[in-house]
Design an enzyme around this catalytic site. Structure first.
Site, PDB file in Angstrom:
ATOM      1  N   TYR A   1      22.841  75.809 -26.133  1.00 45.49           N
ATOM      2  CA  TYR A   1      24.206  75.969 -26.651  1.00 45.49           C
ATOM      3  C   TYR A   1      24.300  75.504 -28.103  1.00 45.49           C
ATOM      4  CZ  TYR A   1      29.208  75.840 -27.225  1.00 45.49           C
ATOM      5  OH  TYR A   1      30.475  76.060 -27.706  1.00 45.49           O
TER       6      TYR A   1
ATOM      7  N   LYS B   1      39.002  79.087 -41.799  1.00 41.51           N
ATOM      8  CA  LYS B   1      37.547  78.920 -41.659  1.00 41.51           C
ATOM      9  C   LYS B   1      36.915  80.229 -41.183  1.00 41.51           C
ATOM     10  CE  LYS B   1      34.186  75.818 -39.389  1.00 41.51           C
ATOM     11  NZ  LYS B   1      33.675  76.443 -38.170  1.00 41.51           N
TER      12      LYS B   1
ATOM     13  N   HIS C   1      29.933  80.229 -39.069  1.00 42.05           N
ATOM     14  CA  HIS C   1      29.971  79.533 -37.783  1.00 42.05           C
ATOM     15  C   HIS C   1      28.535  79.177 -37.345  1.00 42.05           C
ATOM     16  CE1 HIS C   1      33.028  78.784 -34.504  1.00 42.05           C
ATOM     17  NE2 HIS C   1      31.932  78.444 -33.884  1.00 42.05           N
TER      18      HIS C   1
ATOM     19  N   ARG D   1      25.414  71.176 -37.213  1.00 37.01           N
ATOM     20  CA  ARG D   1      24.358  70.807 -36.259  1.00 37.01           C
ATOM     21  C   ARG D   1      23.679  69.462 -36.561  1.00 37.01           C
ATOM     22  NH1 ARG D   1      23.587  76.550 -36.421  1.00 37.01           N
ATOM     23  NH2 ARG D   1      23.826  77.531 -34.369  1.00 37.01           N
TER      24      ARG D   1
ATOM     25  N   GLN E   1      40.868  71.051 -36.158  1.00 36.60           N
ATOM     26  CA  GLN E   1      40.501  72.479 -36.161  1.00 36.60           C
ATOM     27  C   GLN E   1      41.155  73.170 -34.976  1.00 36.60           C
ATOM     28  OE1 GLN E   1      37.719  73.628 -33.740  1.00 36.60           O
ATOM     29  NE2 GLN E   1      38.634  75.643 -34.097  1.00 36.60           N
TER      30      GLN E   1
ATOM     31  N   ARG F   1      21.811  71.116 -44.558  1.00 36.17           N
ATOM     32  CA  ARG F   1      20.920  70.203 -43.840  1.00 36.17           C
ATOM     33  C   ARG F   1      20.638  68.928 -44.611  1.00 36.17           C
ATOM     34  NH1 ARG F   1      22.603  72.805 -40.621  1.00 36.17           N
ATOM     35  NH2 ARG F   1      21.708  74.528 -39.463  1.00 36.17           N
TER      36      ARG F   1
ATOM     37  N   SER G   1      27.398  76.053 -42.830  1.00 35.98           N
ATOM     38  CA  SER G   1      26.374  76.949 -42.261  1.00 35.98           C
ATOM     39  C   SER G   1      25.056  76.785 -43.002  1.00 35.98           C
ATOM     40  CB  SER G   1      26.815  78.419 -42.274  1.00 35.98           C
ATOM     41  OG  SER G   1      27.978  78.582 -41.483  1.00 35.98           O
ATOM     42  N   GLY G   2      24.217  75.951 -42.424  1.00 36.49           N
ATOM     43  CA  GLY G   2      22.888  75.734 -42.983  1.00 36.49           C
ATOM     44  C   GLY G   2      22.776  74.521 -43.879  1.00 36.49           C
TER      45      GLY G   2
HETATM   46  C1  FNR Z   1      30.238  75.029 -33.729  1.00 41.43           C
HETATM   47  N1  FNR Z   1      31.207  75.396 -34.645  1.00 41.43           N
HETATM   48  C2  FNR Z   1      32.544  75.275 -34.317  1.00 41.43           C
HETATM   49  N2  FNR Z   1      33.488  75.613 -35.223  1.00 41.43           N
HETATM   50  C3  FNR Z   1      34.789  75.454 -34.942  1.00 41.43           C
HETATM   51  O1  FNR Z   1      35.635  75.773 -35.760  1.00 41.43           O
HETATM   52  N3  FNR Z   1      35.162  74.939 -33.726  1.00 41.43           N
HETATM   53  C4  FNR Z   1      34.270  74.584 -32.779  1.00 41.43           C
HETATM   54  O2  FNR Z   1      34.643  74.113 -31.711  1.00 41.43           O
HETATM   55  C5  FNR Z   1      32.912  74.798 -33.055  1.00 41.43           C
HETATM   56  N4  FNR Z   1      31.959  74.520 -32.120  1.00 41.43           N
HETATM   57  C6  FNR Z   1      30.634  74.610 -32.440  1.00 41.43           C
HETATM   58  C7  FNR Z   1      29.670  74.257 -31.506  1.00 41.43           C
HETATM   59  C8  FNR Z   1      28.328  74.269 -31.843  1.00 41.43           C
HETATM   60  C9  FNR Z   1      27.323  73.838 -30.834  1.00 41.43           C
HETATM   61  C10 FNR Z   1      27.943  74.627 -33.158  1.00 41.43           C
HETATM   62  C11 FNR Z   1      26.497  74.593 -33.577  1.00 41.43           C
HETATM   63  C12 FNR Z   1      28.893  75.016 -34.069  1.00 41.43           C
HETATM   64  C13 FNR Z   1      30.839  75.816 -36.006  1.00 41.43           C
HETATM   65  C14 FNR Z   1      30.756  74.623 -36.953  1.00 41.43           C
HETATM   66  O3  FNR Z   1      32.032  74.151 -37.272  1.00 41.43           O
HETATM   67  C15 FNR Z   1      30.047  75.015 -38.267  1.00 41.43           C
HETATM   68  O4  FNR Z   1      30.666  76.153 -38.805  1.00 41.43           O
HETATM   69  C16 FNR Z   1      28.564  75.267 -38.046  1.00 41.43           C
HETATM   70  O5  FNR Z   1      28.026  74.273 -37.228  1.00 41.43           O
HETATM   71  C17 FNR Z   1      27.821  75.322 -39.356  1.00 41.43           C
HETATM   72  O6  FNR Z   1      26.514  75.732 -39.159  1.00 41.43           O
HETATM   73  P1  FNR Z   1      25.293  74.687 -39.100  1.00 41.43           P
HETATM   74  O7  FNR Z   1      25.214  74.021 -40.433  1.00 41.43           O
HETATM   75  O8  FNR Z   1      25.575  73.761 -38.000  1.00 41.43           O
HETATM   76  O9  FNR Z   1      24.079  75.526 -38.817  1.00 41.43           O
END
Ligand code: FNR
Length: 425
Positions: free
Chosen positions: A47, A296, A320, A375, A151, A355, A352-353
């Site tokens: 997940y 967003k 996302h 993440r 959010q 790190r 997004s990305g």
């Molecule tokens: C998310 N993201 C997300 N965004 C949001 O607005 N509400 C949410 O509940 C969630 N839940 C969620 C769960 C998981 C497991 C992930 C990985 C991501 C998206 C999050 O806010 C964000 O946009 C991303 O995580 C960015 O990408 P990276 O940097 O994590 O790869």
């Protein structure tokens, strides 16, 4: 205030090393992911780590940050530096926020609470997820004056959206982030192949089950028969029922006997997504909150211009985390077009990305007001619990501070002028 968070952190780690102690949480990405994976179930890791389709957008995100390259400057006295930044009148330790990530309980039982404590300690805002494992009020309670936002996923139940907005304001949230790229769940192969959707187990719906409007509607829903044919119970179905009864507020045995926890899950699944929303609906939201609103999931410059026209206060350039559209543009590729389109009229955030501290610096140099970390914090949580999430964020801020100085800058304002080139250009 000047910061030496980078050198202090480095010094602490190297000093501990002379006594034979290594950092409990890996500082490198690959080792962090590997450690996190060991701390989660198969479904939990799928997940969190997974993306849509062939996960080409996840690669695009990674590539897009790697494509942009910083051109450091020398001989500029960088002995005194600060990563401090400001957003909507609040001073932040750095232009970094915790991205809203749902179902953090899959990483660790302290879930959102651990993240909330780490954010408050480090002075960076936490964006409470609509799909959190802990209600926003409980997270706010452990944050003191620490900055937080909320959010929102736009449910089909208007009254519930109103209730979420009111609770967010009461919990001290300073902005509302409306996520627009998830009007439906993306096609996520890792979850599909395990037949695994956390919400169906009652995980990640704590904002709902703690909400008075939702509670009332779930109790009414419990009086109606559940939709569709009822399959014969299997051991997995019994486990799911146990999961739901555990996750729901209240006593386990009472929940097991009550139809309400199951009705709550069904009601959530029936109402959480509203694919019909359009630009016209934003006026409805604007009337219901005085807080700044950020959209967003904006990637196209024309949508960014419309956001300005719609009177919102910001956009978050985001894919996302590659979980929605496979084969989309990477966030760092989209960022310059959005920055140009809004031309300073509203705030531009990006995720997004992201790190590393160096990625945050690139985001700032490309014109972003701040970057969201997704993440990495969840992997920190899975790898080392509350200390793990704090370490990951602390390390990111430390690296940001050092890289800021090493590129010849002493402030985030300076970083906006860093020269960037595209690889191969
Ligand atoms: C998310 N993201 C997300 N965004 C949001 O607005 N509400 C949410 O509940 C969630 N839940 C969620 C769960 C998981 C497991 C992930 C990985 C991501 C998206 C999050 O806010 C964000 O946009 C991303 O995580 C960015 O990408 P990276 O940097 O994590 O790869």
């Amino acid at each position: 205030m000047t910061s030496s968070i980078g050198r202090d952190r480095q010094g602490d780690i190297y000093r501990a090393g002379t006594f034979g102690r290594r950092p409990a949480t890996p500082t490198g990405w690959d080792d962090l992911v590997a450690r996190a994976r060991r701390g989660m179930t198969r479904a939990g890791f799928a997940y969190i780590a997974g993306g849509a389709g062939r996960e080409r957008t996840m690669s695009a995100n990674d590539d897009a940050w790697a494509q942009w390259q910083l051109v450091p400057r020398v001989l500029r006295d960088v002995s005194r530096r600060t990563t401090r930044s400001e957003l909507f009148g609040t001073e932040l330790a750095a232009p970094v926020l915790l991205a809203p990530v749902g179902v953090a309980s899959m990483a660790h039982r302290r879930a959102d609470l651990a993240a909330a404590e780490a954010c408050a300690e480090l002075g960076i805002p936490m964006i409470f997820s609509n799909q959190a494992s802990v209600p926003m009020e409980e997270c706010a309670a452990v944050m003191g004056d620490g900055p937080r936002w909320f959010q929102l996923y736009w449910s089909t139940i208007d009254e519930l959206v109103e209730s979420f907005l009111a609770r967010a304001q009461k919990s001290g949230c300073q902005a509302i982030v409306v996520t627009l790229d998830t009007t439906m769940l993306g096609w996520r192969n890792r979850d599909l192949d395990l037949g695994s959707l956390p919400f169906a187990h009652g995980w990640g719906i704590a904002q709902y089950t703690s909400d008075p409007v939702f509670q009332r509607l779930a109790a009414e829903r419990a009086k109606r028969p559940s939709s569709g044919p009822q399959p014969r119970p299997t051991p997995a179905a019994v486990r799911t029922l146990i999961d739901i009864s555990r996750a729901h507020p209240g006593g386990f045995l009472d929940n097991l006997r009550s139809p309400i926890p199951r009705a709550a899950v069904e009601l959530f699944l029936e109402t959480y997504s509203r694919p019909s929303i359009t630009w016209d609906d934003l006026a409805w939201l604007r009337e219901r909150t005085d807080l700044p609103i950020l959209l967003k999931g904006v990637l196209h410059p024309d949508d960014a211009r419309r956001a300005v026209d719609a009177g919102v206060q910001g956009v978050v350039v985001s894919t996302h985390g590659g979980r929605q559209v496979d084969g989309s543009i990477g966030a760092a590729q989209a960022l310059p077009g959005v920055v140009d389109a809004v031309d300073g009229a509203i705030k531009v955030l990006v995720d997004s990305g992201i790190r590393t501290g160096s990625d945050v610096l690139k985001a700032v140099a490309l014109g972003a007001d701040a970057a969201l970390v997704g993440r990495p914090w969840v992997y920190g949580l899975a790898a080392g619990g509350p200390a793990g999430v704090r370490d990951v964020l602390h390390n990111l801020l430390a690296e940001l501070d050092l890289t800021l100085g090493l590129t010849g800058c002493t402030s985030i304002a300076d970083a906006r002028d860093i020269t960037l080139v595209r690889r191969g250009a």
